[in-house]
Design an enzyme around this catalytic site. Sequence first.
Site, short mmCIF file in Angstrom:
data_model
loop_
_atom_site.label_atom_id
_atom_site.label_comp_id
_atom_site.label_asym_id
_atom_site.label_seq_id
_atom_site.Cartn_x
_atom_site.Cartn_y
_atom_site.Cartn_z
N ASP A 266 -14.79 43.94 40.31
CA ASP A 266 -15.23 43.55 38.98
C ASP A 266 -14.30 44.15 37.93
O ASP A 266 -14.46 45.30 37.51
CB ASP A 266 -16.68 44.04 38.75
CG ASP A 266 -17.20 43.64 37.37
OD1 ASP A 266 -16.55 42.80 36.71
OD2 ASP A 266 -18.25 44.18 36.97
N LYS A 273 -12.66 45.33 31.48
CA LYS A 273 -13.17 46.70 31.41
C LYS A 273 -12.05 47.66 31.01
O LYS A 273 -10.87 47.35 31.22
CB LYS A 273 -13.66 47.12 32.80
CG LYS A 273 -14.97 46.50 33.23
CD LYS A 273 -15.40 47.04 34.59
CE LYS A 273 -16.72 46.43 35.03
NZ LYS A 273 -17.86 46.80 34.17
N ARG A 347 -25.41 39.18 37.13
CA ARG A 347 -26.60 38.35 36.95
C ARG A 347 -26.29 36.89 37.16
O ARG A 347 -27.16 36.10 37.52
CB ARG A 347 -27.24 38.64 35.58
CG ARG A 347 -26.33 38.38 34.42
CD ARG A 347 -26.80 39.10 33.15
NE ARG A 347 -26.63 40.55 33.25
CZ ARG A 347 -26.99 41.41 32.32
NH1 ARG A 347 -27.54 40.98 31.19
NH2 ARG A 347 -26.81 42.70 32.49
N1 BES Z 1 -20.62 46.09 37.89
C1 BES Z 1 -20.98 46.38 36.56
C2 BES Z 1 -22.00 47.50 36.44
C3 BES Z 1 -21.59 48.86 36.92
C4 BES Z 1 -21.14 49.79 36.03
C5 BES Z 1 -21.74 49.22 38.24
C6 BES Z 1 -20.79 51.05 36.46
C7 BES Z 1 -21.38 50.48 38.67
C8 BES Z 1 -20.92 51.40 37.78
C9 BES Z 1 -21.57 45.15 35.90
O1 BES Z 1 -21.06 43.93 36.32
C10 BES Z 1 -21.27 45.25 34.45
O2 BES Z 1 -20.14 45.19 34.08
N2 BES Z 1 -22.32 45.37 33.65
C11 BES Z 1 -22.20 45.44 32.25
C12 BES Z 1 -23.30 44.60 31.68
C13 BES Z 1 -23.15 44.24 30.24
C14 BES Z 1 -21.89 43.48 29.95
C15 BES Z 1 -24.38 43.42 29.85
C16 BES Z 1 -22.29 46.89 31.80
O3 BES Z 1 -22.97 47.68 32.46
O4 BES Z 1 -21.66 47.24 30.81
ZN ZN Z 2 -20.29 43.91 38.20
MN MN Z 3 -19.30 43.41 35.24
#
Ligand code: BES
Ligand code: ZN
Ligand code: MN
Length: 494
Positions: A266, A273, A347
Amino acid sequence: MKIIVGRGKGDSGRCDALALLFIEAELRLDAAGKAADRESGGAVSRLLRDGFEGKRDQVEVIPAGRSSRFGHVVLLGLGKKEKLDAESFRRAGGGLAGALAKRTVKLCRAALLPAEAVPIAVEECARALAEGALLRSYRFTEYKKAENDQGIQTLAIFGGGPKAPAALTRAAVIGEEHAYVRNLINRPARDLAPEDLAAEARASGRRFGFGCRVFTEKDLSRMGYHAILAVGQGSRRPPRLVVLNYAGGPKKQKPLALVGKGVIFDSGGISIKPAQGMEQMKGDMAGAAAVLGIIRSAARLSLRHNLFGVLPLAENLPGGGAQRPGDIIRTGAGVTVEVMSTDAEGRLVLADGIHHAKKLKPRAIVDVATLTGAAFIALGSHAIALMGNDEGLLARITAAGIAAGERTWILPLWEEYEEILKSEVADLKNNSWTREAGTICGGIFLKKFAGDTPWAHLDIAGVDWNEKSHPYLAKGPTAKGMRLLVRMLEEHAD
Ligand code: BES
Ligand code: ZN
Ligand code: MN
């Protein structure tokens, strides 16, 4: 490490290490302890007099003296009697394996406390001790040889009662499968494309006797699963949907469907990110790996359940073909989603995964996902964030989490929260930029796809990776969710 059932009382015979368990403020020596004290020239009782108190996680090693029949003697603290539970023994097992990790120990004997001294069943103590030792002895060696291949080779556990053999078999299988799951999570995305993870699932099915069907990007397109496709479209390595099917229960039993988020990497996609820490996102398929490990464990232990495992697999990269913020996609369920952030991709893949699970007419759906960084903000690393639409299911998961040492905490999915994900142009948006209730919003989004099927959601994003070392889990992936759900299946067979 091999686990065997110790026969007899465990206070005689040669070994390379002997483990003794102690409850805080009750530092009594049993027969094995007395023998060890004699062999060590009184070193055990000296330690009990000053230094060792039997506190939780306390470990002391008396190195093997030249004449000792028992080799090293390891004193393990279980903590206060009122707080004694399976987790105390799991932590002690971890402490034992850790203390002997750098020594050569062909045979280690561990004598449990007598049944009347502990509030839980002796076979549970045996199992937890074994599990802790097994989990602690894991190393990821696919790319770098272990510094040494020492540590305990065989652990013989004494005093587990007549049910110890079955309990220790469970510990051994779960220990192996936990290591398998951690290997998948540790494996770099370079070597784990969606198709590679699908191949692991296929090989697992052949080996342990369960069904495995893999849908390719063409199939997904035909089925209208544009959410999985959209997440994967920025990568050259196309998405997959894997459906595992283990039929271990009676024919008339409705199946349970487990859905695991399988984002093999991801990057965030176009909503990219920050660089720091991004390498950890190779572990964004921890949910899918856990579900595969659960089905493998159920098959190996012949658990009386009919199970489906649904693994939506995709790689979230910002390639030239990637989806964009502002895009509107139509999910397999027919619900349209405005993509506010391509980083809220979990999601999306789960929307199609849960929809597919629903088509299998399950009695309930449980999904496991590294969904929101906000889960760590809310609960730190000590609880899985648990949400769902069925009180009974949530209660069973909570109880299994306590028994397995993978605790959960329930967050609400009140309808007032639905406001946050309303879109002007689509049925739903996948994110709002308000920063409120991040983990709950993930749950609210998924709830729409579960509909009226009993469903629970385990957000493992806060607990999936250990930063610090822990009594039985090394730094790195924890495979959280796997031991919990295997436990739930054990406790509610048929
Ligand atoms: N895979 C990430 C969440 C994550 C963060 C897992 C840190 C493990 C460690 C997920 O896909 C993500 O990026 N979530 C976002 C959601 C937001 C954009 C609504 C997040 O947590 O910032
Ligand atoms: Zn993710
Ligand atoms: Mn993500």
